[in-house]
Design an enzyme around this catalytic site. Structure first.
Site, short mmCIF file in Angstrom:
data_model
loop_
_atom_site.label_atom_id
_atom_site.label_comp_id
_atom_site.label_asym_id
_atom_site.label_seq_id
_atom_site.Cartn_x
_atom_site.Cartn_y
_atom_site.Cartn_z
N HIS A 201 128.67 96.98 130.36
CA HIS A 201 128.19 98.15 129.55
C HIS A 201 129.51 99.13 130.26
CE1 HIS A 201 126.90 101.87 128.19
NE2 HIS A 201 126.36 102.20 128.91
N CYS B 262 130.35 99.75 122.77
CA CYS B 262 129.88 100.98 123.81
C CYS B 262 132.52 100.76 124.46
CB CYS B 262 129.34 100.81 124.90
SG CYS B 262 129.02 99.17 125.71
#
Length: 178
Positions: A39, A129
């Site tokens: 992430h 992301c």
């Protein structure tokens, strides 16, 4: 402009010479190592990051959800780095700095703050992301993770096609009358 010179309320104007190496500075890319994926977030300062989370989940559940990888929409959130990382590990990773010039820190922080709370499109391969935070840092969305995934998908597709052709050839050779 010095990377510590952000004048935003999110970032301190005074660089701390006692920060150990790897301590995030405003505008830095943060790579968070989840069990099945990485992430990405962007450090704003004072312990806060900006990142994408799924629209249909509570803020707490979104922090570590694998579901976030498969969402089509995301919400831009400002959260504490330590809460987003949880039990996972992270590192400062400005790996694209050699190929892309970072925008001035003040601009990165301002652009980030302008997006907080907005709903955006999300696509694992085209707008994830990592694309989001690199767009904020460099003005261009880049994702090595997506490029690797596309390469893997292409390889699997090519292999499946090859096996299909080989199966077709094998079937035809078995059906030939001799």
């Amino acid at each position: 402009m010095d990377r510590n010179s952000a004048t935003s309320t999110m970032a301190s104007n005074d660089p701390n010479p006692f920060d150990p190496p790897g301590t995030p500075q405003p505008g830095d890319l943060i790579e968070i190592f989840r069990p099945a994926y990485q992430h990405w977030a962007l450090y704003l300062g004072d312990g806060y990051i900006i990142n994408l989370t799924p629209v249909d989940e509570s803020q707490a559940a979104a922090i570590s959800s694998v579901k976030s990888v498969f969402s089509r929409k995301a919400v831009v959130r400002m959260q504490l780095l330590k809460e987003v990382v949880g039990d996972d590990s992270y590192r400062v990773n400005n790996k694209y700095d050699d190929d892309h010039t970072p925008l001035p820190v003040d601009d990165i922080i301002q652009r980030s703050q302008d997006l907080i709370g907005q709903e955006v499109s999300y696509d694992l391969l085209g707008s994830n992301c990592e694309h989001f935070v690199t767009l904020l840092r460099y003005g261009e969305g880049v994702s090595e993770q997506a490029t690797r995934a596309i390469g893997a998908i292409s390889l699997v597709t090519a292999a499946a096609s090859a096996f299909s052709v080989l199966g077709l050839i094998n079937t035809r050779s078995r059906n030939r009358p001799f």
